[in-house]
Design an enzyme around this catalytic site. Sequence first.
Site, PDB file in Angstrom:
ATOM      1  N   GLY A 104       0.832  -1.210   0.000  1.00  0.00           N
ATOM      2  CA  GLY A 104       0.000   0.000   0.000  1.00  0.00           C
ATOM      3  C   GLY A 104       0.858   1.249   0.000  1.00  0.00           C
ATOM      4  N   TYR A 138      -2.666   6.874   7.066  1.00  0.00           N
ATOM      5  CA  TYR A 138      -2.592   8.152   6.363  1.00  0.00           C
ATOM      6  C   TYR A 138      -2.061   9.264   7.270  1.00  0.00           C
ATOM      7  CZ  TYR A 138      -5.370   5.848   2.746  1.00  0.00           C
ATOM      8  OH  TYR A 138      -5.821   4.992   1.777  1.00  0.00           O
TER       9      TYR A 138
END
Length: 174
Positions: A104, A138
């Site tokens: 990711g 994030y």
Amino acid sequence: MECIIREATIDDCEHLMGLIQEIATYHHLENEITINAQVLKADGFGKDPFFKCLLAEQPGEKGCKPGRPIGHALYFFGYSVNHGKMLYLENLYVVSEFRGKGIGMELLRKVAENALATGCMEMKFMTMDWNRRAKAFYERLGAHDTTESEDFHCMELGRDALERLVQKGSKGQP
């Protein structure tokens, strides 16, 4: 883990559709999917593509079979009246058995690289409120939640609302 990140092609649309269905299931939104591989082909690989997509693959055996798609990042470009060019990350997904291996991060890094190469000043995306793991990921990268910090809310007009809006406008109504 060894993984190949590459631009998706029109030939990847069936695999991409499978990954999209997986993420929809993960988010409990499988009934929300109304597109199919044909729509992806037309929208992403036609004359004026609406989106771009990176595909993560587990390499296949040397010379024997193609790689296995294990993740994707689907994005498109937009414009901010505050900052200029921007990139909107619509979907970042890694198959569950490959999470936690940096895939990711590598997909996101390549998307950021593409954003900077095209002169984008920011990248926007959403995450589900319940998906604390994604939100923490994030935030570790420097993202901030504008819902909380700037009191922004993501608004949406669906197809029916769009049609009603057009009908109101054609009748001279505000």
